[in-house]
Design an enzyme around this catalytic site. Structure first.
Site, PDB file in Angstrom:
ATOM      1  N   ASP A 270      -8.186  -7.679  -5.233  1.00  0.00           N
ATOM      2  CA  ASP A 270      -7.840  -7.727  -4.029  1.00  0.00           C
ATOM      3  C   ASP A 270      -7.666  -8.861  -4.572  1.00  0.00           C
ATOM      4  OD1 ASP A 270      -8.660  -7.295  -0.183  1.00  0.00           O
ATOM      5  OD2 ASP A 270      -7.654  -8.575  -1.417  1.00  0.00           O
TER       6      ASP A 270
HETATM    7  C1  GLC Z   1      -6.082  -9.889   1.506  1.00  0.00           C
HETATM    8  C2  GLC Z   1      -6.343  -8.364   1.802  1.00  0.00           C
HETATM    9  C3  GLC Z   1      -5.685  -7.078   1.649  1.00  0.00           C
HETATM   10  C4  GLC Z   1      -4.183  -7.625   0.917  1.00  0.00           C
HETATM   11  C5  GLC Z   1      -4.293  -8.067   0.396  1.00  0.00           C
HETATM   12  C6  GLC Z   1      -3.111  -8.281  -0.050  1.00  0.00           C
HETATM   13  O1  GLC Z   1      -6.602 -10.726   0.970  1.00  0.00           O
HETATM   14  O2  GLC Z   1      -7.954  -8.080   1.947  1.00  0.00           O
HETATM   15  O3  GLC Z   1      -5.713  -6.126   2.607  1.00  0.00           O
HETATM   16  O4  GLC Z   1      -3.625  -5.905   1.002  1.00  0.00           O
HETATM   17  O5  GLC Z   1      -4.834  -9.621   0.527  1.00  0.00           O
HETATM   18  O6  GLC Z   1      -2.554  -9.342   0.983  1.00  0.00           O
END
Ligand code: GLC
Length: 731
Positions: A270
């Site tokens: 993430d």
């Molecule tokens: C965010 C979220 C994740 C998302 C990623 C990209 O912090 O936790 O669900 O896909 O970043 O935006």
């Protein structure tokens, strides 16, 4: 945690082929260590393409996210393909969570449809719109089981139930990727692996403490189902579970995902979740956490730059083997090849425009809303009769907020609000006095609204929470309607006019105190672009609501977490006295010694699977083809469903099972099947559900997944709290 011996799936979970594997190996063989590491680096591409040109030419970027302009995506791809040594195209990602331009209901609303086929259709629409612009990877579906509505990200998932979550996740994977991979395929990314929704206290990013059995029986099955559905990628979660952050968790990523399930897709972190392992206290610095992530089986680093900065040194120092890098890069190249990016890295900018907001896309979004809205109360005032209609409330005309969280690319100009739709549907009959400009506004005088209400025949109050109040990082400790919304309802009730509340929210709010002030209540979660027309049709009676609660609606936030598939405990609640029933002059008396709250009892406001209709349904003749089953049998469940009301309607019939005694304590009920049944007034139909006994398996005390013999109960009902069980046994 013990790693269980499980048979590794043969071949590939992402549908690779010997030809693709040969191509991957050939390209890998040409790559330098630096170029391999470059593929493992994902960056967020805000701003000008030129800012990234140098890194692209050097092959230091394998993927970008957050660029959706097709011309700019083409330029990113052109530099990567035509100006780098090996010309490896980029994987372009975006959070296409519930639609791209055409925004569908939030995933929690989609789950309320209990209609996987419709959800698959919506995901296909999202893929058609996004891939036309060059986005070939979405960070969806979110499969996090959520049982605490204080957690704002409940909005992004499919609720509290493992079975429903798995069916919805499979449907989205199929919809995003398509029946077979082609230029309209958008790689799904199942997230957040794993257990993120169990954040203690419902506080986002907080620690979780799930046991291996909880993981295997509740949180992992939806991911396993999505892997089996062919998901091309997976994202690790922010949380540390039992002390181990997922991005460095060898047990779940390498032993279970790769080892037991044979997942050969791409694993991405993430956003900076690698770097956040330093905050967790799980690593000393970026080099340390990069090593931990690489050795846990993570392939791509989203925005920590840990791999780009330290992997070469880690490989040369022996802390990370080059074969680990090779495995990661294979996974990345495999996805790019399966998506056809090497053959077709560019998109037709002009053609992309025609795809966006296509009429059939809007129609699909509207149908999704129509099936997602839940009728929670109706004292006969719906469907609307004649007369003047007063529309009020902060969400009656909020084109941005009705899109809900994670609707980055939904353009509010395309949103049709309830006010707009009602004015079109009932020309000349609709007055509008907002009462509150936004949900958090404080007002104690509603003279303008109540005066308008007195001139009307019915009041429609659109309430809830703005999009920003749900979603990531937006946990709430108080789930009541914010601001003066409840006061507005009370003022409207005092006029004596019938009041219909329509709630738009990213979670089940605690609305018990508002129920006495409304004559009908529709729960629309955040409905997306076509929320207005869908709600207008439901209010007008053209569509009979059929949504069911995908999560438990609490009476008060103090009941959290509460969910239907709880365990019996040694002292199940059996109707003991509640605080409100205790005589004031009561001396020291026993107030019950079972599992409940003195003040709020043991039951929610609305249980999982609940939803009313403009008609009524009756279940009868529930039967099984046998009394005793073997482990390899399939249970034939038959029942009759009748529409006992006065209009056509659709019921979501639900099949629940209870395993009465196990090597570990078992839930009082578990959803094992559901089906949507449409019936004309007076019509009844005999239906059959096939339930393989293998669906009753679980991971028990010995750590093995199997069906344990014994006595079971089975319900077929319109919610998790209705119906009477029939008995059967497994030998
Ligand atoms: C965010 C979220 C994740 C998302 C990623 C990209 O912090 O936790 O669900 O896909 O970043 O935006």
């Amino acid at each position: 945690m013990a790693v269980l011996a499980c048979s590794r799936q043969a071949g590939t979970t992402v549908g690779s082929s010997p030809e693709v594997e040969a191509r991957v190996d050939k390209l890998l063989g040409q790559m330098t260590l630096q170029e391999k590491i470059g593929q493992m680096n994902q960056v967020s591409a805000g701003g000008e393409v030129s800012n990234y040109a140098d890194a692209l030419r050097k092959g230091q970027i394998g993927s970008i996210l957050n660029e959706v302009d097709p011309a700019k995506i083409n330029e990113f791809q052109r530099i990567a393909v035509e100006e780098s040594r090996l010309g490896i195209p980029l994987l372009v990602g975006r959070d296409v969570i519930h639609g791209f331009h055409t925004v569908f209901p939030i995933p929690l609303g989609l789950a309320a449809t209990f209609d996987p086929a419709l959800v698959e259709e919506g995901a296909r629409v999202a893929a058609l719109e996004a891939t036309a612009q060059g986005v070939r990877w979405t960070f969806s579906p979110m499969l996090d089981i959520a049982r605490d509505p204080r957690w704002g990200r409940m909005a992004e998932g499919s609720g509290e139930d493992t079975y429903l979550d798995a069916r919805m996740g499979e449907a989205m994977v199929r919809g995003y990727q398509g029946a077979s991979l082609d230029s309209t395929s958008m790689a799904a990314c199942i997230k957040h692996f794993v257990g993120y929704g169990a954040a203690e206290g419902g506080r986002d990013y907080n620690s979780t403490f799930l046991t291996e059995r909880q993981l295997r029986n509740i949180y992992l099955p939806p991911f396993e189902a999505a892997v089996k559905a062919g998901a091309l990628t997976l994202m690790t979660s922010f949380n540390d579970n039992d002390g181990v952050p997922s991005t460095g968790n060898t047990f779940v990523v390498k032993d279970i995902l790769r080892g037991e399930w044979g997942f050969d897709g791409l694993v991405v972190t993430d956003w900076n979740s690698m770097g956040e392992m330093i905050n967790h206290g799980f690593g000393t610095d970026r080099k340390d956490v990069a090593e931990k992530a690489a050795n846990a089986g993570v392939d791509m680093d989203m925005m920590t730059y840990g791999f780009l900065s330290h992997l070469e040194e880690l490989v040369k120092g022996g802390a990370v083997k080059e074969k680990t890098i090779d495995k990661a890069v294979r996974n990345i190249l495999r996805v790019k090849m399966l998506l056809g990016l090497f053959e077709h890295p560019y998109v037709d900018v002009e053609a992309a425009r025609a795809v966006q907001y296509a009429p059939e896309h809007l129609a699909s979004a509207q149908k999704s809303v129509e099936e997602s809205v839940i009728l929670l109360k109706n004292d006969g005032v719906l469907p609307l009769k004649g007369g003047r209609i007063l529309v009020t409330g902060p969400l009656a005309d909020a084109p941005h907020d009705q899109l809900g969280t994670w609707a980055f690319d939904g353009q509010k100009e395309h949103t049709v609000t309830p006010l707009q739709a009602l004015r079109a549907r009932f020309p000349g009959r609709v007055d509008y006095v907002p009462g509150l400009r936004y949900s958090r506004e404080k007002r104690d005088n509603f003279a303008d609204v109540t005066a308008a209400a007195r001139r009307a025949d019915i009041v429609l109050a659109f309430l809830g929470e703005e999009a920003i109040l749900s979603g990531e990082a937006h946990s709430l400790a108080d789930l009541n309607l914010v601001g003066s919304q409840s006061a507005l309802l009370a003022a409207l009730k005092a006029t004596g006019k019938p009041v219909v509340a329509i709630v738009m929210a990213g979670r089940p709010l605690t609305i018990e105190r508002d129920l006495p002030n409304v004559d009908a209540l529709l729960y629309a979660f955040h409905p997306g672009t076509m929320g207005g027309p869908a709600l207008a049709r439901i209010l007008a009676g053209e569509v009979n609501p059929s949504g069911k609660t995908p999560v438990t609606f609490l009476r008060t936030v103090g009941q959290a977490p509460m969910y239907y598939s709880h365990h019996m405990t040694g002292r199940p609640y059996n109707g003991e006295t509640l605080l409100e029933d205790i005589p004031l002059e009561a001396g020291q008396t026993s107030l019950g010694n079972t599992s409940y709250y003195l003040d709020y009892g043991a039951y929610p406001l609305f249980p999982f699977g609940f939803g009313l209709s403009y008609t009524t349904f009756a279940y009868s003749g529930i039967g099984l083809d046998k009394k005793v089953y073997g482990a390899d049998d399939t249970i034939q469940v038959t029942f009759t469903l009748a529409n006992t009301g006065t209009c056509e309607g659709t019921e979501v019939a639900q099949v629940y099972v209870r395993d009465l005694v196990g090597s570990i304590t078992r839930p009082v009920k578990e959803l094992k099947a559901f089906l949507r049944v449409s019936l004309l007034p007076g019509e009844s139909r005999q239906l059959t559900v096939q339930l393989p006994v293998s669906e009753l398996s679980f991971t028990g005390l010995d750590g093995k997944r199997k069906v344990e013999p014994g006595d079971f109960q089975l319900w077929v009902a319109g919610s998790s709290q209705e119906g009477s069980p029939v008995a059967f046994a497994v030998q």
